[in-house]
Design a protein around this motif. Sequence first.
Motif, PDB file in Angstrom:
ATOM      1  N   MET A   1      87.075  28.635  85.414  1.00  0.00           N
ATOM      2  CA  MET A   1      85.949  29.573  85.338  1.00  0.00           C
ATOM      3  C   MET A   1      86.003  30.331  84.008  1.00  0.00           C
ATOM      4  SD  MET A   1      84.871  32.682  87.950  1.00  0.00           S
ATOM      5  CE  MET A   1      84.516  31.560  89.310  1.00  0.00           C
ATOM      6  N   SER A   2      84.866  30.467  83.340  1.00  0.00           N
ATOM      7  CA  SER A   2      84.810  31.127  82.047  1.00  0.00           C
ATOM      8  C   SER A   2      84.963  32.632  82.192  1.00  0.00           C
ATOM      9  CB  SER A   2      83.482  30.820  81.362  1.00  0.00           C
ATOM     10  OG  SER A   2      82.413  31.384  82.098  1.00  0.00           O
ATOM     11  N   PHE A   3      85.275  33.292  81.056  1.00  0.00           N
ATOM     12  CA  PHE A   3      85.414  34.743  81.053  1.00  0.00           C
ATOM     13  C   PHE A   3      84.103  35.401  81.474  1.00  0.00           C
ATOM     14  CE2 PHE A   3      88.977  37.263  79.128  1.00  0.00           C
ATOM     15  CZ  PHE A   3      89.966  36.331  79.410  1.00  0.00           C
ATOM     16  N   GLU A   4      82.982  34.844  81.016  1.00  0.00           N
ATOM     17  CA  GLU A   4      81.683  35.425  81.355  1.00  0.00           C
ATOM     18  C   GLU A   4      81.439  35.364  82.861  1.00  0.00           C
ATOM     19  OE1 GLU A   4      76.896  34.766  80.531  1.00  0.00           O
ATOM     20  OE2 GLU A   4      78.378  33.797  79.226  1.00  0.00           O
ATOM     21  N   SER A   5      81.769  34.239  83.474  1.00  0.00           N
ATOM     22  CA  SER A   5      81.593  34.105  84.922  1.00  0.00           C
ATOM     23  C   SER A   5      82.503  35.066  85.678  1.00  0.00           C
ATOM     24  CB  SER A   5      81.874  32.662  85.351  1.00  0.00           C
ATOM     25  OG  SER A   5      80.992  31.770  84.707  1.00  0.00           O
ATOM     26  N   LEU A   6      83.750  35.214  85.184  1.00  0.00           N
ATOM     27  CA  LEU A   6      84.672  36.144  85.823  1.00  0.00           C
ATOM     28  C   LEU A   6      84.162  37.585  85.723  1.00  0.00           C
ATOM     29  CD1 LEU A   6      88.283  34.949  84.901  1.00  0.00           C
ATOM     30  CD2 LEU A   6      87.295  35.177  87.176  1.00  0.00           C
ATOM     31  N   CYS A   7      83.654  37.949  84.552  1.00  0.00           N
ATOM     32  CA  CYS A   7      83.125  39.302  84.363  1.00  0.00           C
ATOM     33  C   CYS A   7      81.957  39.557  85.306  1.00  0.00           C
ATOM     34  CB  CYS A   7      82.691  39.500  82.911  1.00  0.00           C
ATOM     35  SG  CYS A   7      84.061  39.557  81.744  1.00  0.00           S
ATOM     36  N   LEU A   8      81.078  38.574  85.432  1.00  0.00           N
ATOM     37  CA  LEU A   8      79.946  38.718  86.348  1.00  0.00           C
ATOM     38  C   LEU A   8      80.428  38.832  87.790  1.00  0.00           C
ATOM     39  CD1 LEU A   8      77.426  36.183  84.783  1.00  0.00           C
ATOM     40  CD2 LEU A   8      77.145  38.662  84.928  1.00  0.00           C
ATOM     41  N   ALA A   9      81.457  38.047  88.150  1.00  0.00           N
ATOM     42  CA  ALA A   9      81.996  38.121  89.511  1.00  0.00           C
ATOM     43  C   ALA A   9      82.612  39.492  89.781  1.00  0.00           C
ATOM     44  CB  ALA A   9      83.039  37.027  89.718  1.00  0.00           C
ATOM     45  N   ILE A  10      83.280  40.061  88.787  1.00  0.00           N
ATOM     46  CA  ILE A  10      83.940  41.354  88.953  1.00  0.00           C
ATOM     47  C   ILE A  10      82.928  42.446  89.282  1.00  0.00           C
ATOM     48  CG2 ILE A  10      85.158  43.172  87.689  1.00  0.00           C
ATOM     49  CD1 ILE A  10      86.709  40.909  86.261  1.00  0.00           C
ATOM     50  N   VAL A  11      81.804  42.468  88.578  1.00  0.00           N
ATOM     51  CA  VAL A  11      80.826  43.542  88.802  1.00  0.00           C
ATOM     52  C   VAL A  11      79.861  43.221  89.943  1.00  0.00           C
ATOM     53  CG1 VAL A  11      80.967  44.377  86.437  1.00  0.00           C
ATOM     54  CG2 VAL A  11      79.265  42.659  87.010  1.00  0.00           C
ATOM     55  N   LEU A  12      79.540  41.951  90.135  1.00  0.00           N
ATOM     56  CA  LEU A  12      78.529  41.616  91.134  1.00  0.00           C
ATOM     57  C   LEU A  12      79.081  41.564  92.555  1.00  0.00           C
ATOM     58  CD1 LEU A  12      76.411  38.878  89.297  1.00  0.00           C
ATOM     59  CD2 LEU A  12      75.887  41.299  89.636  1.00  0.00           C
ATOM     60  N   ALA A  13      80.368  41.238  92.718  1.00  0.00           N
ATOM     61  CA  ALA A  13      80.931  41.141  94.073  1.00  0.00           C
ATOM     62  C   ALA A  13      80.802  42.467  94.835  1.00  0.00           C
ATOM     63  CB  ALA A  13      82.387  40.671  94.005  1.00  0.00           C
ATOM     64  N   PRO A  14      81.247  43.601  94.275  1.00  0.00           N
ATOM     65  CA  PRO A  14      81.044  44.855  95.022  1.00  0.00           C
ATOM     66  C   PRO A  14      79.570  45.262  95.120  1.00  0.00           C
ATOM     67  CG  PRO A  14      82.038  45.295  92.879  1.00  0.00           C
ATOM     68  CD  PRO A  14      82.050  43.817  93.059  1.00  0.00           C
ATOM     69  N   LEU A  15      78.746  44.875  94.128  1.00  0.00           N
ATOM     70  CA  LEU A  15      77.324  45.215  94.193  1.00  0.00           C
ATOM     71  C   LEU A  15      76.641  44.491  95.344  1.00  0.00           C
ATOM     72  CD1 LEU A  15      74.768  46.540  93.059  1.00  0.00           C
ATOM     73  CD2 LEU A  15      74.527  44.557  91.528  1.00  0.00           C
ATOM     74  N   VAL A  16      76.901  43.196  95.488  1.00  0.00           N
ATOM     75  CA  VAL A  16      76.305  42.428  96.579  1.00  0.00           C
ATOM     76  C   VAL A  16      76.769  42.977  97.925  1.00  0.00           C
ATOM     77  CG1 VAL A  16      76.238  40.158  97.678  1.00  0.00           C
ATOM     78  CG2 VAL A  16      76.004  40.342  95.193  1.00  0.00           C
ATOM     79  N   ALA A  17      78.068  43.283  98.023  1.00  0.00           N
ATOM     80  CA  ALA A  17      78.594  43.843  99.272  1.00  0.00           C
ATOM     81  C   ALA A  17      77.922  45.175  99.596  1.00  0.00           C
ATOM     82  CB  ALA A  17      80.108  44.025  99.163  1.00  0.00           C
ATOM     83  N   ALA A  18      77.706  46.004  98.572  1.00  0.00           N
ATOM     84  CA  ALA A  18      77.067  47.302  98.784  1.00  0.00           C
ATOM     85  C   ALA A  18      75.638  47.138  99.274  1.00  0.00           C
ATOM     86  CB  ALA A  18      77.095  48.109  97.490  1.00  0.00           C
ATOM     87  N   ILE A  19      74.909  46.204  98.679  1.00  0.00           N
ATOM     88  CA  ILE A  19      73.510  45.996  99.066  1.00  0.00           C
ATOM     89  C   ILE A  19      73.415  45.485 100.504  1.00  0.00           C
ATOM     90  CG2 ILE A  19      71.452  44.602  98.609  1.00  0.00           C
ATOM     91  CD1 ILE A  19      72.208  44.715  95.630  1.00  0.00           C
ATOM     92  N   VAL A  20      74.236  44.486 100.835  1.00  0.00           N
ATOM     93  CA  VAL A  20      74.162  43.888 102.172  1.00  0.00           C
ATOM     94  C   VAL A  20      74.589  44.898 103.242  1.00  0.00           C
ATOM     95  CG1 VAL A  20      75.074  42.084 103.680  1.00  0.00           C
ATOM     96  CG2 VAL A  20      74.496  41.552 101.306  1.00  0.00           C
ATOM     97  N   SER A  21      75.718  45.593 103.022  1.00  0.00           N
ATOM     98  CA  SER A  21      76.194  46.537 104.044  1.00  0.00           C
ATOM     99  C   SER A  21      75.318  47.778 104.106  1.00  0.00           C
ATOM    100  CB  SER A  21      77.646  46.943 103.759  1.00  0.00           C
ATOM    101  OG  SER A  21      77.754  47.539 102.477  1.00  0.00           O
ATOM    102  N   GLY A  22      74.666  48.124 102.983  1.00  0.00           N
ATOM    103  CA  GLY A  22      73.800  49.291 102.982  1.00  0.00           C
ATOM    104  C   GLY A  22      72.465  49.038 103.643  1.00  0.00           C
ATOM    105  N   LEU A  23      71.840  47.915 103.302  1.00  0.00           N
ATOM    106  CA  LEU A  23      70.517  47.623 103.846  1.00  0.00           C
ATOM    107  C   LEU A  23      70.575  46.926 105.202  1.00  0.00           C
ATOM    108  CD1 LEU A  23      68.662  46.465 100.592  1.00  0.00           C
ATOM    109  CD2 LEU A  23      68.730  48.738 101.624  1.00  0.00           C
ATOM    110  N   GLY A  24      71.656  46.189 105.427  1.00  0.00           N
ATOM    111  CA  GLY A  24      71.729  45.442 106.683  1.00  0.00           C
ATOM    112  C   GLY A  24      72.885  45.832 107.560  1.00  0.00           C
ATOM    113  N   GLY A  25      73.450  47.037 107.326  1.00  0.00           N
ATOM    114  CA  GLY A  25      74.627  47.459 108.076  1.00  0.00           C
ATOM    115  C   GLY A  25      74.414  47.511 109.571  1.00  0.00           C
ATOM    116  N   ARG A  26      73.254  47.971 110.005  1.00  0.00           N
ATOM    117  CA  ARG A  26      73.008  48.092 111.447  1.00  0.00           C
ATOM    118  C   ARG A  26      72.891  46.733 112.122  1.00  0.00           C
ATOM    119  NH1 ARG A  26      67.377  51.056 112.204  1.00  0.00           N
ATOM    120  NH2 ARG A  26      68.385  52.460 110.706  1.00  0.00           N
TER     121      ARG A  26
END
Length: 651
Positions: A1-26
């Motif tokens: 995996m390239s550095f760019e992909s790793l950087c995107l994974a680092i920032v997007l993983a918690p963002l996606v989790a935040a969106i899903v648990s925030g909007l669809g938590g119930r």
Amino acid sequence: MSFESLCLAIVLAPLVAAIVSGLGGRYIGRAAAHTLCIAGVTVSFAASAWILWQMVQGAPVFNQTVYTWAVSDGLRMEIGFLVDNLSALMMTVVSFVSLAVHVYTIGYMRGDPGYQRFFSYISLFTFSMLMLVMSNNFLQLFFGWEAVGLVSYLLIGFWYKRPTAIFANLKAFIVNRIGDFGFIVGIAVIVAYMGSLDYVEVFERIPRAIGHDLYLTPGEPSKVITVICVALFLGAMGKSAQVPLHVWLPDSMEGPTPISALIHAATMVTAGIFMVARMSPLFQMSPDALHFIVVIGATTALFMGLLGLVNNDIKRVVAYSTLSQLGYMTAALGAGAYGAGIFHLMTHAFFKALLFLAAGSVIIGLHHEQDMRRMGGLRRYMPITYWTCLIGALALVGFPGFSGFFSKDLIVEAVKASHTTGSEYAYGCVLLGVFVTALYTFRLVFMTFHGRERMDEHTREHLHESPWVVTLPLIALAIPSIAIGWLTIGPVVFSDFFAGAIAHAPDGPLAELGAEFHGPAEFVLHALRSPVLYLALAGIATAWYLYLHRPELPERIATRYARLYRLLVNKYYFDWFNENVVATGVRNFGGSLWRRGDETVIDGWLVNGSARAVGALAAVVRQVQSGYLYHYAFAMIIGLSLLLGWLLLRS
């Protein structure tokens, strides 16, 4: 995996989790929400740790634009990542502490109706901080800067039915906006004189600003580079809670304990320290700005620590400790020892998160009691919490061998060796701060875990150690609180680890100290010849004497020195001044503008006044419209006579 992909994974993983648990938590439920958020932060930590390892092994600096948002008159506004040793270290620390806090939250927030919402917020907070530390341009830096401020507002006021929580989050938001005004002014001046938002381009164009002056007041020129640095540091004063913009941080304890640990240990409050270190090529060009920074930092380190001596809320004592330690970091930056400041940021992240989470464990055991006067003797009931808290306390006071010793002793020595104007004053403050830190830290330990038990019988009957989801993060944070200093002081501070990321002066304090550094063991032995160790031991001994051996003495001292005690209890009257002078003055000024400007001038004179004038004129003109033909004929004759007379006069 390239550095760019790793950087995107680092920032997007918690963002996606935040969106899903925030909007669809119930819909997904509690277990799925915390599992998803923990998984997202785990991905960030694993990828960050791997990148840090690659950077240590000599991987090249990664600096790349991911997305160009807009181009205006040659100014490029982009999203991009700069991954060097400084950002890789910050990414790892932030994601590790965040992971520990996420796991701890399962136990602490169990039963709270906002469980999924809280996990969403802390994952979003982690995303914001990672975007900040990984940015390669001022636009993205400002986005992350404001995002952590916004999410901190949501987290401090998480229990929004409490008036005190709402007051605290508004206070944090407003105070940070004051600092952020300076921050955005600094970025604007950079754009005006450097013509770029990209870090590398700005640093290359520093000579453009040197020698130029700005006239902020008539006849008083200010160097452009100094204006930039002071304006940027105003932003850091807000985020990193430096005097006088520190008032929001103690009140942020109104939020749940996990977010207190996250805000105060590795994320929001360290953003200002990181930013100054990242901008070190700019700050090195402004001795006046460094003088300002070292004085502000040293003042915060000593005088905010004194407030921890009179507070009885266990979380607020740790919060004042954070204020003091941020002052130490800022003093190191002002002394030109940027590496020492970042090193203390790293060690502090571990032991301060440990202390906050240990305080939270105590609060859980005492059914959310936070007053240390109703504690005592808890080491019998909560041994894991006690020993891990003791490790954090020893690291905080800088006891030899613990992580805080290496970083705090280094800062004291660096300030002493600094040639920055004001470093003599700063050295006195940070030295006295060692004694104060030891005194309030072990005041907390002795009042909470030792001495007689002061809780009620019902609480005592139900006292027990916290569950494993609480104690496991404590143990995980206790390990680096002991070991991280031994492993990193040499390679991180006294090598070229930050070469290319931080600009150190060749004759700066770290260069002088580096010539005398012969390994961590020698550094520990050097403590025997330093006043720092003996001041720390004196602070611990004083705490033992006052709070275990003679527990009646503190009240007598408070009575005898009532004025000083009131000064400290009222937090130097900063809050009183802000609420009764600044806020009242602004409200009165605004009310005056409303009554005299809006109601009297605009509404009274311009709007209603012009309407009244038109009405009066219409009333006069209306008299001419009588309806009688001979009135109109007479008016025509008079008008014609006047016109003919005027024509005859002109001829």
